[in-house]
Structure formats: C-alpha cells, structure tokens
Write a protein that holds these residues in place. Structure first.
Motif, PDB file in Angstrom:
ATOM      1  N   SER A  96       0.806  -1.218   0.000  1.00  0.00           N
ATOM      2  CA  SER A  96       0.000   0.000   0.000  1.00  0.00           C
ATOM      3  C   SER A  96       0.842   1.272   0.000  1.00  0.00           C
ATOM      4  O   SER A  96       1.782   1.416   0.784  1.00  0.00           O
ATOM      5  CB  SER A  96      -0.915   0.007   1.233  1.00  0.00           C
ATOM      6  N   ALA A  97       0.472   2.217  -0.869  1.00  0.00           N
ATOM      7  CA  ALA A  97       1.152   3.509  -0.928  1.00  0.00           C
ATOM      8  C   ALA A  97       0.861   4.358   0.292  1.00  0.00           C
ATOM      9  O   ALA A  97       1.560   5.350   0.535  1.00  0.00           O
ATOM     10  CB  ALA A  97       0.741   4.263  -2.192  1.00  0.00           C
ATOM     11  N   MET A  98      -0.161   4.022   1.059  1.00  0.00           N
ATOM     12  CA  MET A  98      -0.445   4.789   2.277  1.00  0.00           C
ATOM     13  C   MET A  98      -0.076   3.999   3.535  1.00  0.00           C
ATOM     14  O   MET A  98      -0.469   4.340   4.640  1.00  0.00           O
ATOM     15  CB  MET A  98      -1.909   5.244   2.325  1.00  0.00           C
ATOM     16  N   GLY A  99       0.734   2.950   3.336  1.00  0.00           N
ATOM     17  CA  GLY A  99       1.148   2.118   4.450  1.00  0.00           C
ATOM     18  C   GLY A  99       2.344   2.687   5.202  1.00  0.00           C
ATOM     19  O   GLY A  99       2.786   3.816   4.966  1.00  0.00           O
ATOM     20  N   VAL A 148       0.606  10.770  -1.379  1.00  0.00           N
ATOM     21  CA  VAL A 148       1.348  11.787  -2.135  1.00  0.00           C
ATOM     22  C   VAL A 148       2.849  11.628  -1.927  1.00  0.00           C
ATOM     23  O   VAL A 148       3.636  11.679  -2.881  1.00  0.00           O
ATOM     24  CB  VAL A 148       0.880  13.200  -1.729  1.00  0.00           C
ATOM     25  N   ASP A 149       3.262  11.407  -0.678  1.00  0.00           N
ATOM     26  CA  ASP A 149       4.682  11.231  -0.378  1.00  0.00           C
ATOM     27  C   ASP A 149       5.251  10.013  -1.116  1.00  0.00           C
ATOM     28  O   ASP A 149       6.335  10.078  -1.706  1.00  0.00           O
ATOM     29  CB  ASP A 149       4.870  11.065   1.134  1.00  0.00           C
ATOM     30  N   THR A 150       4.502   8.909  -1.090  1.00  0.00           N
ATOM     31  CA  THR A 150       4.949   7.702  -1.794  1.00  0.00           C
ATOM     32  C   THR A 150       5.051   7.961  -3.293  1.00  0.00           C
ATOM     33  O   THR A 150       6.035   7.577  -3.940  1.00  0.00           O
ATOM     34  CB  THR A 150       3.972   6.539  -1.531  1.00  0.00           C
ATOM     35  N   PHE A 151       4.042   8.613  -3.856  1.00  0.00           N
ATOM     36  CA  PHE A 151       4.047   8.881  -5.291  1.00  0.00           C
ATOM     37  C   PHE A 151       5.177   9.826  -5.690  1.00  0.00           C
ATOM     38  O   PHE A 151       5.764   9.684  -6.772  1.00  0.00           O
ATOM     39  CB  PHE A 151       2.702   9.458  -5.722  1.00  0.00           C
ATOM     40  N   GLN A 152       5.475  10.814  -4.851  1.00  0.00           N
ATOM     41  CA  GLN A 152       6.584  11.715  -5.167  1.00  0.00           C
ATOM     42  C   GLN A 152       7.902  10.946  -5.242  1.00  0.00           C
ATOM     43  O   GLN A 152       8.702  11.150  -6.162  1.00  0.00           O
ATOM     44  CB  GLN A 152       6.686  12.818  -4.113  1.00  0.00           C
ATOM     45  N   LYS A 153       8.124  10.058  -4.276  1.00  0.00           N
ATOM     46  CA  LYS A 153       9.343   9.261  -4.271  1.00  0.00           C
ATOM     47  C   LYS A 153       9.371   8.324  -5.481  1.00  0.00           C
ATOM     48  O   LYS A 153      10.425   8.133  -6.116  1.00  0.00           O
ATOM     49  CB  LYS A 153       9.440   8.454  -2.977  1.00  0.00           C
ATOM     50  N   GLU A 174      -2.241  17.142  -7.733  1.00  0.00           N
ATOM     51  CA  GLU A 174      -1.726  18.464  -7.382  1.00  0.00           C
ATOM     52  C   GLU A 174      -0.762  18.378  -6.204  1.00  0.00           C
ATOM     53  O   GLU A 174       0.204  19.146  -6.125  1.00  0.00           O
ATOM     54  CB  GLU A 174      -2.881  19.412  -7.078  1.00  0.00           C
ATOM     55  N   GLY A 175      -1.032  17.438  -5.285  1.00  0.00           N
ATOM     56  CA  GLY A 175      -0.137  17.256  -4.150  1.00  0.00           C
ATOM     57  C   GLY A 175       1.226  16.754  -4.576  1.00  0.00           C
ATOM     58  O   GLY A 175       2.257  17.221  -4.087  1.00  0.00           O
ATOM     59  N   VAL A 176       1.249  15.801  -5.505  1.00  0.00           N
ATOM     60  CA  VAL A 176       2.521  15.319  -6.032  1.00  0.00           C
ATOM     61  C   VAL A 176       3.232  16.445  -6.778  1.00  0.00           C
ATOM     62  O   VAL A 176       4.432  16.673  -6.607  1.00  0.00           O
ATOM     63  CB  VAL A 176       2.310  14.094  -6.950  1.00  0.00           C
ATOM     64  N   GLY A 177       2.486  17.161  -7.608  1.00  0.00           N
ATOM     65  CA  GLY A 177       3.004  18.365  -8.241  1.00  0.00           C
ATOM     66  C   GLY A 177       4.218  18.159  -9.126  1.00  0.00           C
ATOM     67  O   GLY A 177       5.093  19.021  -9.196  1.00  0.00           O
TER      68      GLY A 177
END
Length: 343
Positions: free
Chosen positions: A98-101, A158-163, A197-200
């Motif tokens: 999970s990306a929110m894990g 968002v943090d996971t997706f940015q990384k 937008e959060g990933v930006g």
C-alpha cells in the motif's frame, strides 16, 4: 484519409485480472493466447498495433532475467506489436504494498516501481517499446481505511508517489496514476485531483483516464460528496458535468483507456468492485464512446500521448475467446482515432 495516430493498443491484463486458481474463479489466459486473439482482430484492413502489458505472474515474472525478458519482447514483436504502457506490480501480494502504508509498505511499493523501470529498460533497449508510461495506483483496495484519516492518508499517498516519480524520472520514465473508484485516495475525481496536485510533478507523474472508471466519477460512486450529476440526470446535464470533470483532470492525463460502462460496479477474484467494463457494443452502455473520448484527447499530443488502449478488465473468458469481441472493440478504437487523432 484516416488518422494514423495515436496507435491502437490492446491490454493484456484482461487475461489475468479477476482470474486465478481459487474456487469460483476462471483460469488466467496466457500471454501468447492474448496476443493471438489481439493479432487476429481486423476491421477494414486495420489491426491492433501494440499492447499494454501487466508485469506480474503468470504473464511475467517480475524478477525475470534480462534474457527471459528479451524472449518475451521477441514474442510480442513476432506478433507484429509494439509495447506501450506497463503496469507496475505495486499491490500487496505481488512485489509492492500500500502507498499509504508504513515505511516497510512504502519501501515495497517503491521496489515495485524499480522493478517496472528495470523491465521497461530491457524492452526499450530491445526496440519493442518506444513510448508509453508506467501505471501505478495507491495499492489500497477500498476506501474504509482511508476514511479513518483522509488528510493524513492522502498525504502519505502523495509522499509515496513523489518518491516513486523521482525513481521513474531517473530511469527516463513517467508514471500515470489510474483513476478508479476502488483505489483509496483516488476514488473520486476530487480526491484524484488532490493527489495529482499534491505530487506536483507533471513532467513525471500524471493521470491515466479510463472511460469506464471515470464515468463513475461523475456519479460520485464511493464519494457521494463529489457527485457531479444526480440520479435521473438528463443527457445535457451529464455532458456539462463530464466537461467540467475532464477540464480539471485532462491537463494531467498522459495515458488513456477506451472502455464502456453500464453504470454498475463489478469485482472478480481478489479485485474489489470497480467500474464494470462492458463490451464496446453493449446495449446497456452509458457512454457514447467516441464523444466521451474526445474530452480526454483534446491536445493529447502536447501531453505526450502516442497511443490509446482498450481495457475490458474482468470480461468472462468466453467473451475474450470470441473473435467478434475483438473486432467490435477494434472498430470502436478506430472510430475514436478517426474522430480525435492525427496524422
């Protein structure tokens, strides 16, 4: 003269998603069989030109050697196809989690993106892949856990997706997040937009629009607070709402799936209920496929889109085995390209 672009692709994962060995599940359809079914389709001399590809068993071992991956590339090319977008194995039970894990889950998610980038590099250097993105999602089925703390959970995604996007960019790839009502934090048009937008990072992280899934975005399925039309809506009300939604998400859209939906949800095997994919000519289909596709494909070239792909996820095997199924799908794809493509 008919348009020659974007290229017309078929997805290979309908042979896998919702299939399996458990009781009540239909068996998977092999990669070679899916390729043959796709290669056999033809409408007025036009055939499918490529495939989009799912990077997990039984079609692909994510840890396959370079030589094994080159053999797969040779097989795909032998059928006359290019490879376009790849689906990273980000879900729990595959490579990812999970990306929110927690940190361990996030690390697995990022490992899955690295796996996809490694395979993409082999296909790119082989020559079978010349365009396309790597598809991801939050890998968190259902919205119940997300709703326990929406703000914090979206921030974690968002943090996971940015990384993940930084990893992809380092490999010369772009990631596209699949908008689908089953993925936590991405289950409505508004939540999906908040994530984008959060990933930006629009140069390396965008949106994958699927006609069947985004149709349910307008209805607010799984997110009634973001519904754009009410039950009993008129045709004019729907297209006004659809235009409003696509105007917000289209600038982020870098991958596009042609599909049909009958207004229902469907799940199979381990796949949670999501927008029900229907045959292209389904009499209960809610969408004018050609018209709906135009809202997403405006200025597609400027966003780097070079192909479009059909998605008939969780079709019964008997339907997938019918030649007529694929000819009608190809016909729908050609109509989309003729109306909204380019030379």
């Amino acid at each position: 003269m008919s348009n020659s672009k974007p290229k017309l692709h078929n997805a290979m994962w309908p042979g896998l998603v919702g299939k399996g060995d458990a009781e009540g599940q239909e068996p998977p359809i092999s990669l070679e069989r899916m390729l043959d079914l796709t290669a056999a389709a033809e409408v007025n001399g036009q055939k499918f030109e490529g495939i989009d590809y799912f990077l997990f068993h039984p079609h692909t071992d994510p840890n396959a050697s370079e030589d094994e991956l080159k053999k797969i590339a040779d097989l795909i090319a032998s059928k006359g196809f290019d490879v376009g977008s790849l689906v990273a194995p980000v879900w729990p039970g595959t490579v990812g989690d999970s990306a929110m894990g927690d940190d361990a889950a996030q690390a697995k998610f990022l490992d899955a993106v690295k796996v996809a980038c490694r395979i993409a590099k082999v296909f790119n250097e082989h020559g079978v892949r010349k365009y396309g993105v790597i598809r991801v999602d939050s890998a968190e089925f259902g919205v119940a856990k997300w709703r326990e703390n929406p703000g914090a959970n979206t921030a974690r995604i968002v943090d996971t997706f940015q990384k993940a996007a930084k990893i992809a960019a380092d490999h010369g790839e772009r990631l596209a997040a699949e908008g689908e009502i089953c993925w936590a934090g991405m289950h409505s048009w508004k939540d999906m937009l908040d994530v984008l937008e959060g990933v930006g990072m629009p140069e390396s992280f965008g949106f994958q629009a699927d006609l069947a899934h985004t149709y349910l975005y307008t209805l607010g399925y799984n997110a009634p607070e973001h519904a754009l039309v009410k039950e009993g809506y008129s045709d004019a009300e729907f297209w006004t709402a659809y235009a409003n939604m696509t105007d917000k998400l289209r600038p982020w859209t870098i991958d596009f799936h042609v599909a049909q939906n009958d207004g229902q949800v469907h799940g199979a095997g381990s796949h949670d209920k999501t927008g029900k994919h229907c045959p292209a000519d389904d009499p209960n289909g809610k969408l004018d496929i050609t018209k709906a596709a135009g809202y997403w494909l405006k200025d597609a070239q400027s966003r780097g889109i070079q192909h479009i792909c059909w998605d008939g996820c969780m079709f019964p095997n008997a339907m997938l085995e019918k030649a007529d199924t694929w000819n009608k799908i190809l016909e729908a794809m050609i109509k989309v390209r003729d109306a909204h493509g380019w030379q």
